[in-house]
Each structure stands twice: as C-alpha cells, then as structure tokens.
Design a protein around this motif. Structure first.
Motif, PDB file in Angstrom:
ATOM      1  N   ILE A  43      18.565  15.908  44.375  1.00 32.46           N
ATOM      2  CA  ILE A  43      18.920  15.151  43.169  1.00 32.46           C
ATOM      3  C   ILE A  43      18.460  15.868  41.902  1.00 32.46           C
ATOM      4  CG2 ILE A  43      18.741  12.952  41.959  1.00 32.46           C
ATOM      5  CD1 ILE A  43      20.436  12.882  44.543  1.00 32.46           C
ATOM      6  N   PRO A  44      17.184  16.227  41.765  1.00 30.04           N
ATOM      7  CA  PRO A  44      16.812  16.994  40.565  1.00 30.04           C
ATOM      8  C   PRO A  44      17.466  18.372  40.506  1.00 30.04           C
ATOM      9  CG  PRO A  44      14.942  16.786  42.078  1.00 30.04           C
ATOM     10  CD  PRO A  44      15.988  15.832  42.543  1.00 30.04           C
ATOM     11  N   HIS A  45      17.902  18.906  41.639  1.00 29.90           N
ATOM     12  CA  HIS A  45      18.592  20.197  41.623  1.00 29.90           C
ATOM     13  C   HIS A  45      19.974  20.108  40.963  1.00 29.90           C
ATOM     14  CE1 HIS A  45      16.360  23.481  43.426  1.00 29.90           C
ATOM     15  NE2 HIS A  45      15.804  22.631  44.269  1.00 29.90           N
ATOM     16  N   GLN A  46      20.416  18.911  40.620  1.00 31.59           N
ATOM     17  CA  GLN A  46      21.680  18.761  39.904  1.00 31.59           C
ATOM     18  C   GLN A  46      21.541  19.140  38.428  1.00 31.59           C
ATOM     19  OE1 GLN A  46      22.927  14.691  40.393  1.00 31.59           O
ATOM     20  NE2 GLN A  46      22.966  14.800  42.626  1.00 31.59           N
ATOM     21  N   PHE A  47      20.298  19.287  37.956  1.00 31.59           N
ATOM     22  CA  PHE A  47      20.049  19.460  36.528  1.00 31.59           C
ATOM     23  C   PHE A  47      19.418  20.822  36.226  1.00 31.59           C
ATOM     24  CE2 PHE A  47      19.821  14.950  37.617  1.00 31.59           C
ATOM     25  CZ  PHE A  47      20.766  14.414  36.757  1.00 31.59           C
ATOM     26  N   SER A  48      19.539  21.244  34.967  1.00 31.36           N
ATOM     27  CA  SER A  48      18.964  22.519  34.550  1.00 31.36           C
ATOM     28  C   SER A  48      17.927  22.352  33.437  1.00 31.36           C
ATOM     29  CB  SER A  48      20.065  23.480  34.082  1.00 31.36           C
ATOM     30  OG  SER A  48      20.828  22.897  33.036  1.00 31.36           O
ATOM     31  N   ASN A  49      18.007  21.286  32.661  1.00 32.06           N
ATOM     32  CA  ASN A  49      17.055  21.017  31.593  1.00 32.06           C
ATOM     33  C   ASN A  49      15.726  20.538  32.183  1.00 32.06           C
ATOM     34  OD1 ASN A  49      15.949  18.539  29.804  1.00 32.06           O
ATOM     35  ND2 ASN A  49      16.650  20.175  28.459  1.00 32.06           N
ATOM     36  N   ILE A  96      12.372  14.155  35.242  1.00 30.87           N
ATOM     37  CA  ILE A  96      12.655  12.715  35.286  1.00 30.87           C
ATOM     38  C   ILE A  96      13.457  12.365  36.544  1.00 30.87           C
ATOM     39  CG2 ILE A  96      13.935  10.837  34.178  1.00 30.87           C
ATOM     40  CD1 ILE A  96      13.147  12.153  31.479  1.00 30.87           C
ATOM     41  N   ALA A  97      14.481  13.159  36.834  1.00 32.29           N
ATOM     42  CA  ALA A  97      15.260  12.924  38.054  1.00 32.29           C
ATOM     43  C   ALA A  97      14.370  13.047  39.281  1.00 32.29           C
ATOM     44  CB  ALA A  97      16.423  13.915  38.141  1.00 32.29           C
ATOM     45  N   GLY A  98      13.465  14.037  39.264  1.00 32.40           N
ATOM     46  CA  GLY A  98      12.541  14.205  40.378  1.00 32.40           C
ATOM     47  C   GLY A  98      11.589  13.041  40.514  1.00 32.40           C
ATOM     48  N   PHE A  99      11.049  12.579  39.390  1.00 26.29           N
ATOM     49  CA  PHE A  99      10.102  11.464  39.429  1.00 26.29           C
ATOM     50  C   PHE A  99      10.763  10.187  39.933  1.00 26.29           C
ATOM     51  CE2 PHE A  99       8.123   7.790  37.316  1.00 26.29           C
ATOM     52  CZ  PHE A  99       6.851   7.876  37.880  1.00 26.29           C
ATOM     53  N   LEU A 100      11.934   9.877  39.411  1.00 29.94           N
ATOM     54  CA  LEU A 100      12.628   8.653  39.829  1.00 29.94           C
ATOM     55  C   LEU A 100      13.055   8.735  41.292  1.00 29.94           C
ATOM     56  CD1 LEU A 100      14.785   7.950  36.644  1.00 29.94           C
ATOM     57  CD2 LEU A 100      12.747   6.706  37.405  1.00 29.94           C
ATOM     58  N   ILE A 159      11.465   6.354  44.803  1.00 27.22           N
ATOM     59  CA  ILE A 159      12.164   5.510  45.786  1.00 27.22           C
ATOM     60  C   ILE A 159      12.275   6.217  47.128  1.00 27.22           C
ATOM     61  CG2 ILE A 159      13.448   4.253  44.002  1.00 27.22           C
ATOM     62  CD1 ILE A 159      15.943   5.906  44.856  1.00 27.22           C
ATOM     63  N   ALA A 160      11.456   7.251  47.329  1.00 23.38           N
ATOM     64  CA  ALA A 160      11.585   8.060  48.550  1.00 23.38           C
ATOM     65  C   ALA A 160      10.786   7.479  49.708  1.00 23.38           C
ATOM     66  CB  ALA A 160      11.161   9.500  48.273  1.00 23.38           C
ATOM     67  N   TRP A 161      11.239   6.325  50.168  1.00 25.87           N
ATOM     68  CA  TRP A 161      10.719   5.819  51.441  1.00 25.87           C
ATOM     69  C   TRP A 161      11.856   5.119  52.168  1.00 25.87           C
ATOM     70  CZ3 TRP A 161      10.358   2.783  47.152  1.00 25.87           C
ATOM     71  CH2 TRP A 161      10.463   1.410  47.279  1.00 25.87           C
ATOM     72  N   GLY A 162      11.816   5.250  53.506  1.00 21.64           N
ATOM     73  CA  GLY A 162      12.915   4.729  54.309  1.00 21.64           C
ATOM     74  C   GLY A 162      13.852   5.845  54.741  1.00 21.64           C
ATOM     75  N   ASN A 163      15.077   5.479  55.031  1.00 18.97           N
ATOM     76  CA  ASN A 163      16.093   6.420  55.495  1.00 18.97           C
ATOM     77  C   ASN A 163      16.426   7.455  54.421  1.00 18.97           C
ATOM     78  OD1 ASN A 163      19.240   7.010  55.519  1.00 18.97           O
ATOM     79  ND2 ASN A 163      18.592   6.723  57.638  1.00 18.97           N
ATOM     80  N   ARG A 164      16.388   8.734  54.790  1.00 12.92           N
ATOM     81  CA  ARG A 164      16.583   9.781  53.781  1.00 12.92           C
ATOM     82  C   ARG A 164      17.995   9.761  53.198  1.00 12.92           C
ATOM     83  NH1 ARG A 164      14.724  15.588  54.430  1.00 12.92           N
ATOM     84  NH2 ARG A 164      15.830  15.625  56.408  1.00 12.92           N
ATOM     85  N   LYS A 165      18.972   9.445  54.008  1.00  8.86           N
ATOM     86  CA  LYS A 165      20.340   9.363  53.493  1.00  8.86           C
ATOM     87  C   LYS A 165      20.451   8.260  52.448  1.00  8.86           C
ATOM     88  CE  LYS A 165      25.179   9.062  54.978  1.00  8.86           C
ATOM     89  NZ  LYS A 165      26.100   8.925  56.134  1.00  8.86           N
ATOM     90  N   SER A 166      19.806   7.137  52.724  1.00  6.30           N
ATOM     91  CA  SER A 166      19.809   6.017  51.778  1.00  6.30           C
ATOM     92  C   SER A 166      19.073   6.392  50.494  1.00  6.30           C
ATOM     93  CB  SER A 166      19.154   4.791  52.422  1.00  6.30           C
ATOM     94  OG  SER A 166      19.037   3.736  51.495  1.00  6.30           O
ATOM     95  N   ILE A 167      17.958   7.104  50.622  1.00  5.58           N
ATOM     96  CA  ILE A 167      17.207   7.560  49.445  1.00  5.58           C
ATOM     97  C   ILE A 167      18.101   8.414  48.558  1.00  5.58           C
ATOM     98  CG2 ILE A 167      15.299   9.023  48.646  1.00  5.58           C
ATOM     99  CD1 ILE A 167      13.885   8.266  51.343  1.00  5.58           C
ATOM    100  N   ILE A 168      18.781   9.389  49.167  1.00  8.05           N
ATOM    101  CA  ILE A 168      19.630  10.309  48.410  1.00  8.05           C
ATOM    102  C   ILE A 168      20.786   9.562  47.748  1.00  8.05           C
ATOM    103  CG2 ILE A 168      21.241  12.245  48.636  1.00  8.05           C
ATOM    104  CD1 ILE A 168      19.340  13.298  50.882  1.00  8.05           C
ATOM    105  N   LEU A 170      21.497   6.032  40.931  1.00  3.50           N
ATOM    106  CA  LEU A 170      20.653   5.808  39.764  1.00  3.50           C
ATOM    107  C   LEU A 170      20.951   6.830  38.671  1.00  3.50           C
ATOM    108  CD1 LEU A 170      18.427   4.352  38.293  1.00  3.50           C
ATOM    109  CD2 LEU A 170      16.739   5.650  39.621  1.00  3.50           C
ATOM    110  N   MET A 171      21.147   8.079  39.062  1.00  5.33           N
ATOM    111  CA  MET A 171      21.501   9.102  38.068  1.00  5.33           C
ATOM    112  C   MET A 171      22.833   8.760  37.394  1.00  5.33           C
ATOM    113  SD  MET A 171      18.948  11.110  37.970  1.00  5.33           S
ATOM    114  CE  MET A 171      17.870   9.769  38.549  1.00  5.33           C
TER     115      MET A 171
END
Length: 254
Positions: A30-36, A42-46, A50-59, A65-66
C-alpha cells in the motif's frame, strides 16, 4: 544448531524473503503506491494500524482507505474539513471503525501541524538501543488532543507490556534501507539498530522453535528477549530477521 549455523540459516532466509516479489502479498504494497515521503509514511502508518487478521483483508481495506483519502493521504489529512470526514463512514476493519478512522485523521493532522510530522515524534524520544519508550510517547502525543477514548486501543503501548507489533512493523518499513526495494529507508533520524522485531503469532512461534525466544506470551517482555537474541546475530540491523521468522512461519509452516 550452534550460533553460527543459526545465523547462517536465518541470513539465507532473509535474502530469500526480503525481495520485491513478496511485496504484492504483503500490506507494505500500500505505501509502495506512493512516492512522496509524507504520503508513504501516512499510508504506511494507516495500513500498519489495521494490520491484524487476514492479510488479504488488510490489503483490501487499506486500499479502500486510500481511495477514501483520494489517494493523496497527506493532502487529505492536512486540508480536510469536518464534512470531508463524513465520506469515511462506510469504512470498517474488524474493530477499527469509521469513528476511529476519523480520529486518526485528526490526530495525524495535529502531529504534522504541531509536531513536525511522524518521524520527528518518534525520533524525539528514541533511546540508543530501543524505540519502545518512543512508541509510548508517540501514543501520548497522538492522543493529546480531544479524542474518542475508544480509539486509544488501536495504538499499543510497550510500557504497558504490549509487543506493539503493528507500530514496530511500520517503523521497520520507514527506517530500514531500501537496498532490496522492500523497506523504504526514508527516515534518516533513526537507525535500524534501534528497531524491534514485529512480534506476532508467526514470528513468535518460529523464534521459539529456533531457541531465540522462551517466553510463551507475545508481550513486551518477550519482545525484549527476542530483540536481545537478534541483536547478538546482527547488532546493526537485528530487525532484518523479521523477514526470516515471518517467511518461515507463513510460507513454510516451519
């Protein structure tokens, strides 16, 4: 295995899993979508929040959210109005709901406008060989403004015996160098030597099987024990072994 054999084994696994081809199936995509810089952190922090549970669902939910932040997370956070937050109402990831999400947006705006951004808050309180106190201080700063009490549970506090897996993962993303193209290395005021391993079920179970960890609970005391063991293997970059422990647990069922 003796210490050298264990180190050689884990170093091999780090090289195997610290590769761009694993980004697609990992929340770090998700944060790899950005360059700034601000968008990445911010993308990494958000996403990490929410990074708990099924990884596909997290992604999927992090991507959603983005989208709700117009795929310009920094601009949205700095310039949003109360009316803009209404568009977040459909968002939910497990127990993290739209009210929590809106509170995170407000707190992030407060940090960027009043504390010089995320990196500055963590760096201010970092200790020579640990960043766990800094995580606790970050939580205090994050919620020093008026906030919903329920939202506090979504940021862990190591000084209250939490392993703080999600924030430690986020910090790995920001601080470790990007030589392999996986982590970002955009925070220069912190060193990889200060980081702690993101301790979860997978990494914890593998660490116990390898004799790196003996404590049964995945808490702050276990994290200190694991950190101590990993720093003996590589004091400059102990958290690189997160790739080995996680990869062995998730992909190899070690």
């Amino acid at each position: 295995m003796n210490k050298k054999e264990l180190k050689d084994f884990l170093d091999t696994k780090v090289k195997q899993y610290n590769q761009p081809r694993f980004i697609e199936s990992d929340p770090i995509r998700i944060p790899h979508q950005f360059s700034n810089k601000e968008d990445i952190e911010i993308a990494g922090f958000l996403t990490a929040s929410i990074a708990w549970g099924n990884r596909k669902s997290i992604i999927n939910n992090a991507k959603r959210l983005m989208d709700l932040l117009d795929n310009s997370p920094y601009d949205f956070i700095i310039n949003h109005s109360e009316n803009d937050l209404e568009k977040l109402q459909p968002f939910v990831h497990r127990t993290f709901n739209a009210d929590d999400c809106a509170q995170f947006i407000k707190s992030l705006k407060h940090i960027y406008l009043n504390h010089n951004g995320l990196e500055s808050v963590f760096a201010k309180h970092a200790e020579t060989n640990s960043i766990q106190t800094a995580i606790s201080k970050f939580k205090t700063t994050f919620f020093e403004m008026e906030h919903l009490p329920r939202t506090q549970k979504h940021i862990s506090d190591p000084l209250k015996n939490s392993a703080a897996k999600r924030i430690n993962m986020f910090l790995r993303w920001m601080v470790r160098d990007n030589k392999t193209g996986v982590d970002f290395g955009i925070w220069k005021t912190l060193s990889p030597s200060q980081l702690s391993c993101p301790l979860d079920v997978h990494s914890g179970n593998v660490a116990r099987k390898l004799g790196l960890l003996h404590r049964k609970q995945n808490d702050a005391k276990a994290l200190l024990e694991l950190d101590t063991a990993l720093r003996k293997l590589d004091p400059k970059d102990p958290v690189k072994y997160d790739f080995a422990l996680f990869g062995l647990g998730v992909f190899e069922g070690f």
